[in-house]
Design a protein around this motif. Sequence first.
Motif, PDB file in Angstrom:
ATOM      1  N   LEU A   1      31.338   9.154  15.660  1.00 46.65           N
ATOM      2  CA  LEU A   1      31.804   9.433  16.490  1.00 46.65           C
ATOM      3  C   LEU A   1      31.862   9.060  17.922  1.00 46.65           C
ATOM      4  O   LEU A   1      31.350   8.446  18.950  1.00 46.65           O
ATOM      5  CB  LEU A   1      31.415  11.102  17.503  1.00 46.65           C
ATOM      6  N   ASP A   2      33.164   8.532  18.586  1.00 44.88           N
ATOM      7  CA  ASP A   2      33.330   7.776  19.675  1.00 44.88           C
ATOM      8  C   ASP A   2      34.197   7.704  20.971  1.00 44.88           C
ATOM      9  O   ASP A   2      35.541   8.319  20.450  1.00 44.88           O
ATOM     10  CB  ASP A   2      34.192   5.843  19.244  1.00 44.88           C
ATOM     11  N   GLU A   3      33.408   8.662  22.077  1.00 42.82           N
ATOM     12  CA  GLU A   3      34.266   9.747  22.988  1.00 42.82           C
ATOM     13  C   GLU A   3      34.557  10.964  22.170  1.00 42.82           C
ATOM     14  O   GLU A   3      35.703  11.364  22.128  1.00 42.82           O
ATOM     15  CB  GLU A   3      35.140   9.154  23.630  1.00 42.82           C
ATOM     16  N   PRO A   4      34.139  11.494  21.008  1.00 41.52           N
ATOM     17  CA  PRO A   4      34.963  13.129  20.517  1.00 41.52           C
ATOM     18  C   PRO A   4      35.465  13.788  21.670  1.00 41.52           C
ATOM     19  O   PRO A   4      36.426  15.314  21.407  1.00 41.52           O
ATOM     20  CB  PRO A   4      33.829  13.379  19.432  1.00 41.52           C
ATOM     21  N   THR A   5      35.642  14.274  22.784  1.00 41.72           N
ATOM     22  CA  THR A   5      35.430  14.571  23.568  1.00 41.72           C
ATOM     23  C   THR A   5      37.044  14.587  24.221  1.00 41.72           C
ATOM     24  O   THR A   5      37.388  15.488  25.388  1.00 41.72           O
ATOM     25  CB  THR A   5      34.387  15.310  24.717  1.00 41.72           C
ATOM     26  N   ASN A   6      37.230  13.267  24.251  1.00 41.78           N
ATOM     27  CA  ASN A   6      38.426  13.035  24.727  1.00 41.78           C
ATOM     28  C   ASN A   6      40.102  13.473  23.848  1.00 41.78           C
ATOM     29  O   ASN A   6      40.093  13.699  22.993  1.00 41.78           O
ATOM     30  CB  ASN A   6      38.747  11.414  24.272  1.00 41.78           C
ATOM     31  N   ASN A   7      40.578  14.568  25.508  1.00 39.14           N
ATOM     32  CA  ASN A   7      41.902  14.926  25.316  1.00 39.14           C
ATOM     33  C   ASN A   7      41.621  16.438  24.809  1.00 39.14           C
ATOM     34  O   ASN A   7      41.965  17.527  23.860  1.00 39.14           O
ATOM     35  CB  ASN A   7      42.146  14.939  23.867  1.00 39.14           C
ATOM     36  N   LEU A   8      40.264  17.171  24.799  1.00 35.87           N
ATOM     37  CA  LEU A   8      39.948  18.305  23.776  1.00 35.87           C
ATOM     38  C   LEU A   8      39.938  19.292  25.911  1.00 35.87           C
ATOM     39  O   LEU A   8      39.019  18.804  26.474  1.00 35.87           O
ATOM     40  CB  LEU A   8      38.543  18.747  23.562  1.00 35.87           C
ATOM     41  N   ASP A   9      40.483  20.913  25.746  1.00 31.58           N
ATOM     42  CA  ASP A   9      40.000  21.444  26.681  1.00 31.58           C
ATOM     43  C   ASP A   9      38.582  21.595  26.739  1.00 31.58           C
ATOM     44  O   ASP A   9      37.392  21.919  25.351  1.00 31.58           O
ATOM     45  CB  ASP A   9      41.340  22.889  26.863  1.00 31.58           C
ATOM     46  N   LEU A  10      37.734  22.384  27.502  1.00 27.80           N
ATOM     47  CA  LEU A  10      37.152  22.721  27.796  1.00 27.80           C
ATOM     48  C   LEU A  10      36.475  23.744  26.825  1.00 27.80           C
ATOM     49  O   LEU A  10      35.008  23.739  26.399  1.00 27.80           O
ATOM     50  CB  LEU A  10      36.971  23.478  29.097  1.00 27.80           C
ATOM     51  N   PRO A  11      37.272  25.136  26.407  1.00 31.13           N
ATOM     52  CA  PRO A  11      36.166  26.202  24.935  1.00 31.13           C
ATOM     53  C   PRO A  11      36.634  25.206  24.048  1.00 31.13           C
ATOM     54  O   PRO A  11      35.560  25.633  23.526  1.00 31.13           O
ATOM     55  CB  PRO A  11      37.597  27.253  24.950  1.00 31.13           C
ATOM     56  N   SER A  12      37.100  23.970  23.935  1.00 26.96           N
ATOM     57  CA  SER A  12      37.025  23.190  22.684  1.00 26.96           C
ATOM     58  C   SER A  12      35.791  22.671  22.133  1.00 26.96           C
ATOM     59  O   SER A  12      35.555  22.371  21.410  1.00 26.96           O
ATOM     60  CB  SER A  12      39.097  22.615  22.362  1.00 26.96           C
ATOM     61  N   ILE A  13      35.240  22.125  23.609  1.00 26.37           N
ATOM     62  CA  ILE A  13      34.231  21.333  23.746  1.00 26.37           C
ATOM     63  C   ILE A  13      33.114  22.211  23.658  1.00 26.37           C
ATOM     64  O   ILE A  13      31.779  21.370  22.692  1.00 26.37           O
ATOM     65  CB  ILE A  13      33.960  20.528  25.137  1.00 26.37           C
ATOM     66  N   ARG A  14      33.081  23.625  23.645  1.00 23.27           N
ATOM     67  CA  ARG A  14      31.742  23.543  23.958  1.00 23.27           C
ATOM     68  C   ARG A  14      31.961  24.580  22.060  1.00 23.27           C
ATOM     69  O   ARG A  14      30.194  24.351  21.835  1.00 23.27           O
ATOM     70  CB  ARG A  14      32.385  25.001  24.338  1.00 23.27           C
TER      71      ARG A  14
END
Length: 523
Positions: free
Chosen positions: A476-489
């Motif tokens: 996984l290469d920078e998987p949180t890019n462009n995710l909103d905060l609820p989705s990151i959680r």
Amino acid sequence: MRASLSVTDLSFAWPDGSPVFSGLDLGIGPGRHGLVGLNGSGKSTLLRLIAGELTPQGGTIGVDGAVAHLPQDPGAEPSQTVAEVLGIAGTLAALARVEGGSTTVEDFDAIGDRWDIAERTEAGLSRLGLGHLGLDRTVASVSGGELVLLSLVARLLTRPSVLLLDEPTNNLDAAARDRLIDIVASWKGTLLVVSHDRQLLNAMDDIGSLRGGSVRWYGGGYDDYEAAVAVEQEAAERAVRAAESDLRAQKRDRIEAESVLATRRKQGEKAWAEKRMPKIAMGNYKRRAQVSAGKLRGVHDDRIEDATARLAEAEELVHDDREIRVDLPDTVVPGGRDVLTLDGVRPAYGELTIDLAVRGPERIGLTGANGTGKTSLLRTITGELEPADGAVRAYVPLRYLPQRMDLLDGTLTVAENVARIAPSTTENERRAQLARFLFRGRAADQPASTLSGGERLRATLACLLLAEPAPQLLLLDEPTNNLDLPSIRHLVEALESYRGAFIVVSHDERFLDDLELTRRIDV
């Protein structure tokens, strides 16, 4: 430098008819403004509309001054040079010719008022920690984070009055993020930033929440916004509970009223059967009872209808922030089983050389400064790049989630993309899996080319996890890019439930801490 930005009665829909905005109004003046909202709410689309990259179906957009837009994925051809990415190659060439004696009108037109472009470029690159990059260096040898910063320098060189930044801290290491935030903190014009980065959002003067096609503004940075929303949500939930209680009470009253009416009806039927009053009187009594019953029912029906409406209004104020719900395939890797070995591997790009043995369901975080070769290492593990030195041995099926999320075919729908990489799955199986990634019903039939950054990640991740064979090692290469905060959680929860091994490259310290990694490797 003063600037203002206004959007009035804006309407926009995608070519397939999917609506994004209808009657959106927005007005901001000079200052630093953050924009947040769920993936797919239209944040990136709004920036593209303001920048003139998309044409609205209705409404007006007014901008006082020049606009510069930095998209989520700036993109560049691998063969392009740094000077070409910065948009100064032609100007520098013209300057060189003029300094050599040229007096052609074309050269002077190419230079315009940018006689100091070389000095401003050097200062801009140095300010963002890119002074080591030669102007003739190609993009192929530049990291994802360096490309983002280069693209930002290119926008700043145009001296915009209005600057639009879409997830600008994606792929940036801690030092680069600090430099970018310094630029944001000193910005004197109008700045509109779409981001999920708390540190960056806390540098804003206010935060706009894009929800349901409208923007509501909150003073202060993200922490202030979050506190204000928490208070609002607590009040909204209390209102829902009160409305639910009132509706239950009205329904109870309706039942009790029906019971009273039923008793009266039985008494009337008994009196009729026993003929205890004249027939005419009995008829009048029956009609009055029917009218009275109708009025009583009407009163209670009206009360129930009003209570139901109040409940619906209260519920609308409660945020139902959907999150990614991942049901990962059963990809168990027993403890101690060999998954991957790297023997003195040196990627084709970057400076690192690494020995690594991954066994069992290990979860490994890979960190380091931009340009060290982390992405190149992942591409080497997949076999996409040949190592400059060393050997890679993978013992299980693996799948790779790249930074640019370019695995999807933009001409196909989300469901068709999944079918392409998992042809043996049934339509119902694909739809069920996509629903867990929030692509329900018609959403699964969206063309991939119309997806937002966060939606693209969800669709790509769904494709990876449904791939055949199912992956026992995720890269996984920078998987949180462009995710909103609820989705990151929720992504954290999903990876915690994954029973295979994974290696994740990220500069998001909070995300890495939440993953409870087996080990972290700083390169």
